[in-house]
Every structure is written in structure tokens, then in C-alpha cells.
Design a protein around this motif. Structure first.
Motif, PDB file in Angstrom:
ATOM      1  N   ASP A   3      -7.958  28.972 -20.131  1.00  0.00           N
ATOM      2  CA  ASP A   3      -9.154  29.462 -19.450  1.00  0.00           C
ATOM      3  C   ASP A   3      -9.447  30.903 -19.848  1.00  0.00           C
ATOM      4  O   ASP A   3     -10.587  31.277 -20.105  1.00  0.00           O
ATOM      5  N   ALA A  54      -7.033  23.701  -3.271  1.00  0.00           N
ATOM      6  CA  ALA A  54      -7.881  24.210  -4.361  1.00  0.00           C
ATOM      7  C   ALA A  54      -7.380  25.592  -4.747  1.00  0.00           C
ATOM      8  O   ALA A  54      -6.842  26.321  -3.925  1.00  0.00           O
ATOM      9  N   SER A  56      -8.305  29.106  -7.455  1.00  0.00           N
ATOM     10  CA  SER A  56      -9.370  29.755  -8.216  1.00  0.00           C
ATOM     11  C   SER A  56      -8.743  30.686  -9.243  1.00  0.00           C
ATOM     12  O   SER A  56      -7.608  31.135  -9.094  1.00  0.00           O
ATOM     13  N   ARG A  86     -19.095  26.612 -18.765  1.00  0.00           N
ATOM     14  CA  ARG A  86     -18.056  25.661 -18.378  1.00  0.00           C
ATOM     15  C   ARG A  86     -16.717  26.128 -18.927  1.00  0.00           C
ATOM     16  O   ARG A  86     -16.560  26.365 -20.117  1.00  0.00           O
ATOM     17  N   LEU A  89     -13.453  21.945 -16.876  1.00  0.00           N
ATOM     18  CA  LEU A  89     -14.488  21.146 -16.215  1.00  0.00           C
ATOM     19  C   LEU A  89     -15.185  21.919 -15.101  1.00  0.00           C
ATOM     20  O   LEU A  89     -15.969  21.354 -14.355  1.00  0.00           O
ATOM     21  N   GLN A  90     -14.912  23.200 -15.001  1.00  0.00           N
ATOM     22  CA  GLN A  90     -15.426  23.999 -13.898  1.00  0.00           C
ATOM     23  C   GLN A  90     -16.517  24.969 -14.366  1.00  0.00           C
ATOM     24  O   GLN A  90     -16.568  25.347 -15.523  1.00  0.00           O
ATOM     25  N   ARG A  91     -17.317  25.383 -13.410  1.00  0.00           N
ATOM     26  CA  ARG A  91     -18.422  26.307 -13.681  1.00  0.00           C
ATOM     27  C   ARG A  91     -17.974  27.733 -13.381  1.00  0.00           C
ATOM     28  O   ARG A  91     -17.430  28.012 -12.317  1.00  0.00           O
ATOM     29  N   VAL A 126     -13.749  30.786 -11.356  1.00  0.00           N
ATOM     30  CA  VAL A 126     -13.855  29.317 -11.430  1.00  0.00           C
ATOM     31  C   VAL A 126     -12.952  28.761 -10.341  1.00  0.00           C
ATOM     32  O   VAL A 126     -11.867  29.291 -10.085  1.00  0.00           O
ATOM     33  N   MET A 127     -13.416  27.710  -9.686  1.00  0.00           N
ATOM     34  CA  MET A 127     -12.614  27.001  -8.683  1.00  0.00           C
ATOM     35  C   MET A 127     -11.987  25.784  -9.357  1.00  0.00           C
ATOM     36  O   MET A 127     -12.626  25.144 -10.175  1.00  0.00           O
ATOM     37  N   GLN A 128     -10.752  25.487  -9.003  1.00  0.00           N
ATOM     38  CA  GLN A 128     -10.080  24.331  -9.599  1.00  0.00           C
ATOM     39  C   GLN A 128      -9.590  23.385  -8.527  1.00  0.00           C
ATOM     40  O   GLN A 128      -9.292  23.765  -7.447  1.00  0.00           O
TER      41      GLN A 128
END
Length: 128
Positions: A3, A54, A56, A86, A89-91, A126-128
Motif C-alpha cells: 500500500d 476494520a 485503517s 484505489r 481494493l480500497q479507496r 484507506v479503510m480495510q
């Protein structure tokens, strides 16, 4: 780690060609520049029994330049490249601030001509 590399690659594609420093700025930086820090995950949401549901990842992006205009120009490029990108798969999204993101003068640093550089800091997540 992937990331962090993805965010760094996005910043490396800025139209201005501003150098991207990762974690630390050299003694003689090229202005304007972008400093990237962070990218370590942390819990974002937990259940009642404290199980992490979750996480981040956050990055702090600092833009520095010899004047406030150069900071604004590069900062707009940073926002255009990062907002909504992206990562996996996260924004990726900029975190809002109450103060805004106006360039500030760094009075602790003096350039060779006696002037002071300017900088602005943004945070991204980004949140995961």
C-alpha cells in the motif's frame, strides 16, 4: 508495504515532477518536494469484546516549496492524484481538517537566500 509503495508511486506521477521523499528529507532538498510518511495500519473499529473488525492505514503528505504559490500548485496535484485512487481494493481519501490546508511559512528553516520555505500538510486514509 505494498500500500505504501502504491501511494508513493501515485505521488511520483505528479505533473510537476516534484521529488517524493519517503520518511525523511535530505539536507539539501530540491524544491518543491513531497514528503510521504506513515502507512502503518491501526485498528479502526472494534466489537464489544474488542475484536478488530476494520483497520485503517494513514499517510501524512507534506508539500514544501520556496513560496506559497508553489506549495498550492503541487498540493492541488497531490489531491488530484490521490483522492479516490484505489489502493488494493480500497479507496484513498483525504481526511478533513478544521484548519484547512493553507501553506504556512516554516520559520525554523532558512534557505540560502535568507527566505523561509512554505509547507502544507494533508492526511490520507484507506479503510480495510
Amino acid at each position: 508495504m505494498a500500500d505504501h509503495a502504491a501511494v508513493k508511486a501515485l505521488l511520483g506521477s505528479l505533473p510537476s515532477g516534484a521529488p517524493v521523499y519517503d520518511g525523511q528529507v535530505p539536507n539539501m532538498p530540491v524544491f518543491p518536494y513531497v514528503l510521504l510518511r506513515g502507512g502503518v495500519g491501526r485498528p479502526a473499529h472494534r466489537s464489544i469484546n474488542r475484536t478488530v473488525h476494520a483497520s485503517s492505514r494513514r499517510w501524512r503528505v507534506t508539500v514544501a516549496g520556496e513560496n506559497s504559490d508553489s506549495v498550492r500548485i503541487v498540493l492541488e496535484q497531490v489531491q488530484a492524484v490521490l483522492e479516490g485512487a484505489r489502493i488494493g481494493l480500497q479507496r484513498l481519501e483525504q481526511l478533513p481538517t478544521y484548519e484547512g490546508v493553507d501553506p504556512l511559512m516554516d520559520e525554523d528553516v532558512k534557505l540560502s537566500d535568507g527566505s523561509h520555505p512554505f509547507y502544507a500538510v494533508t492526511e490520507w486514509q484507506v479503510m480495510q
